[in-house]
Design a protein around this motif. Structure first.
Motif, PDB file in Angstrom:
ATOM      1  N   VAL A  99      18.113  -6.172  -9.775  1.00 42.29           N
ATOM      2  CA  VAL A  99      17.709  -5.102 -10.695  1.00 42.29           C
ATOM      3  C   VAL A  99      16.217  -4.814 -10.526  1.00 42.29           C
ATOM      4  O   VAL A  99      15.803  -3.652 -10.464  1.00 42.29           O
ATOM      5  N   TYR A 100      15.426  -5.859 -10.434  1.00 43.04           N
ATOM      6  CA  TYR A 100      13.979  -5.715 -10.248  1.00 43.04           C
ATOM      7  C   TYR A 100      13.673  -4.894  -8.990  1.00 43.04           C
ATOM      8  O   TYR A 100      12.765  -4.058  -8.981  1.00 43.04           O
ATOM      9  N   GLY A 101      14.445  -5.115  -7.946  1.00 46.43           N
ATOM     10  CA  GLY A 101      14.225  -4.422  -6.684  1.00 46.43           C
ATOM     11  C   GLY A 101      14.474  -2.924  -6.757  1.00 46.43           C
ATOM     12  O   GLY A 101      13.945  -2.167  -5.924  1.00 46.43           O
ATOM     13  N   PHE A 102      15.247  -2.489  -7.748  1.00 47.61           N
ATOM     14  CA  PHE A 102      15.517  -1.051  -7.887  1.00 47.61           C
ATOM     15  C   PHE A 102      14.266  -0.271  -8.300  1.00 47.61           C
ATOM     16  O   PHE A 102      14.235   0.955  -8.165  1.00 47.61           O
ATOM     17  N   GLN A 103      13.238  -0.967  -8.771  1.00 47.93           N
ATOM     18  CA  GLN A 103      11.992  -0.290  -9.118  1.00 47.93           C
ATOM     19  C   GLN A 103      11.345   0.352  -7.886  1.00 47.93           C
ATOM     20  O   GLN A 103      10.678   1.382  -7.991  1.00 47.93           O
ATOM     21  N   ASP A 104      11.558  -0.281  -6.720  1.00 42.02           N
ATOM     22  CA  ASP A 104      10.877   0.164  -5.500  1.00 42.02           C
ATOM     23  C   ASP A 104      11.829   0.701  -4.437  1.00 42.02           C
ATOM     24  O   ASP A 104      11.429   0.894  -3.293  1.00 42.02           O
ATOM     25  N   ILE A 105      13.079   0.939  -4.805  1.00 40.38           N
ATOM     26  CA  ILE A 105      14.096   1.203  -3.794  1.00 40.38           C
ATOM     27  C   ILE A 105      13.797   2.445  -2.951  1.00 40.38           C
ATOM     28  O   ILE A 105      14.039   2.451  -1.735  1.00 40.38           O
ATOM     29  N   ILE A 106      13.242   3.485  -3.551  1.00 40.66           N
ATOM     30  CA  ILE A 106      12.947   4.708  -2.804  1.00 40.66           C
ATOM     31  C   ILE A 106      11.888   4.445  -1.734  1.00 40.66           C
ATOM     32  O   ILE A 106      12.057   4.811  -0.558  1.00 40.66           O
ATOM     33  N   ASP A 107      10.790   3.786  -2.131  1.00 45.57           N
ATOM     34  CA  ASP A 107       9.718   3.480  -1.174  1.00 45.57           C
ATOM     35  C   ASP A 107      10.161   2.441  -0.151  1.00 45.57           C
ATOM     36  O   ASP A 107       9.805   2.539   1.030  1.00 45.57           O
ATOM     37  N   ASP A 108      10.931   1.453  -0.585  1.00 44.11           N
ATOM     38  CA  ASP A 108      11.397   0.402   0.329  1.00 44.11           C
ATOM     39  C   ASP A 108      12.263   0.976   1.448  1.00 44.11           C
ATOM     40  O   ASP A 108      12.175   0.564   2.607  1.00 44.11           O
ATOM     41  N   LYS A 116       0.824  -1.215   0.000  1.00 43.88           N
ATOM     42  CA  LYS A 116       0.000   0.000   0.000  1.00 43.88           C
ATOM     43  C   LYS A 116       0.857   1.263   0.000  1.00 43.88           C
ATOM     44  O   LYS A 116       0.407   2.323  -0.438  1.00 43.88           O
ATOM     45  N   LYS A 117       2.089   1.138   0.486  1.00 46.09           N
ATOM     46  CA  LYS A 117       2.965   2.301   0.624  1.00 46.09           C
ATOM     47  C   LYS A 117       3.981   2.419  -0.514  1.00 46.09           C
ATOM     48  O   LYS A 117       4.811   3.324  -0.505  1.00 46.09           O
ATOM     49  N   VAL A 118       3.901   1.486  -1.460  1.00 41.88           N
ATOM     50  CA  VAL A 118       4.831   1.487  -2.592  1.00 41.88           C
ATOM     51  C   VAL A 118       4.085   1.881  -3.861  1.00 41.88           C
ATOM     52  O   VAL A 118       3.044   1.297  -4.177  1.00 41.88           O
ATOM     53  N   ARG A 119       4.593   2.870  -4.541  1.00 42.75           N
ATOM     54  CA  ARG A 119       3.900   3.406  -5.717  1.00 42.75           C
ATOM     55  C   ARG A 119       3.578   2.335  -6.750  1.00 42.75           C
ATOM     56  O   ARG A 119       2.478   2.296  -7.297  1.00 42.75           O
ATOM     57  N   ARG A 120       4.534   1.460  -7.045  1.00 46.42           N
ATOM     58  CA  ARG A 120       4.347   0.460  -8.104  1.00 46.42           C
ATOM     59  C   ARG A 120       3.320  -0.602  -7.726  1.00 46.42           C
ATOM     60  O   ARG A 120       2.644  -1.165  -8.602  1.00 46.42           O
TER      61      ARG A 120
END
Length: 276
Positions: A176-185, A65-69
């Motif tokens: 690499v996939y994890g970099f999509q959410d790194i800011i929110d994570d 819920k807290k992650v944009r993607r």
């Protein structure tokens, strides 16, 4: 059902499916002799990947819920109710268990051994910086199962080396996939190799790909793979690493596209193994 089970995003299915075929091919089995097994492995991969996604999404719903993607995913957004989630996961588990009816007993037992790893996976990002490694260990279990159907001696060095290479392969593309959410994570306190190696990510990911290449080649040399096919695999690794060096890890679309390219990479590896 389709979106909750992620059947609309098939690349994850393929990445789970390929190791199953590779396991059989490592025994020098002719692909024409195991066509039926390839089909039921695909059915199983569809069901188990979908069930795993639902299990993961349910346990991560508060994070998602807290992650944009991910905030618009069916479970995170509340589009599906708990009864529907249970129903969907049961249907997918039934689909995923179909191959078990065609496996020898020892392969069935090996298949059941991975269940604790799958159940624990969603919680790894809460306790360790290495959830991608845990994913690699569980997601490539199919290579052990596929090998065991043809050869009950699953402790053969060629199989263990190739399996370990697959673990590093998953560690590579999933970082690499994890970099999509790194800011929110980072904001919500989720851990990952993407965050752990954020200061020198391409160096780490390149190292993982090189380890994959070395382990796979060593395995293939042991089973007597012809030299031209060995060189083809080396070329493919040069291409995927070159592609890695070109992408911008801060660009979500580029990270996603790179992840997808690994399913095509896996397809080409499969073709090489079939004809080698």
């Amino acid at each position: 059902f389709i979106t909750t089970s992620r059947y609309n995003k098939p690349h994850g299915i393929l990445l789970l499916y390929y190791p199953c075929i590779w396991g059989m091919l490592l025994t020098n089995t002719n692909i024409s002799d195991v066509v039926f097994l390839c089909i039921i492995f695909f059915v199983g991969a569809c069901g188990m990947r979908a069930a795993g996604c639902i299990w993961n999404d349910y346990n991560d719903r508060k994070f998602d819920k807290k992650v944009r993607r991910t905030r618009n995913r069916d479970i995170a957004s509340g589009k599906v109710k708990k009864k529907q989630i249970i129903f969907f996961i049961i249907i997918n588990l039934l689909l995923g268990s179909i191959p078990l009816f065609f496996f020898p007993k020892h392969s069935v037992l090996l298949s059941l051994c991975v269940i604790p790893l799958i159940l624990a996976y969603p919680f790894m990002k809460r306790v360790t910086w290495w959830p991608q490694l845990w994913l690699g260990i569980s997601y490539n279990w199919g290579i052990i199962i596929g090998f065991s159907i043809i050869n009950a001696d699953v402790f053969r060095i060629e199989m263990l080396l190739f399996y370990l290479g697959c673990v590093f392969w998953t560690l590579s593309y999933d970082t690499v996939y994890g970099f999509q959410d790194i800011i929110d994570d980072k904001k919500i306190g989720v851990k990952s190799t993407s965050i752990k190696f954020q200061n020198s990510p391409k160096r780490f990911i390149t190292l993982c790909y090189l380890l994959t290449c070395i382990l796979w080649l060593y395995s293939l040399i042991i089973i007597g793979t012809r030299i031209p096919f060995v060189f083809l695999i080396i070329i493919l690794f040069f291409i995927i690493i070159f592609k890695l060096l070109l992408i911008n890890l801060r660009n979500i679309r580029e990270c996603h596209n790179f992840f997808i390219s690994n399913s095509f990479f896996g397809f080409l590896i499969t073709i090489i193994l079939i004809y080698s």
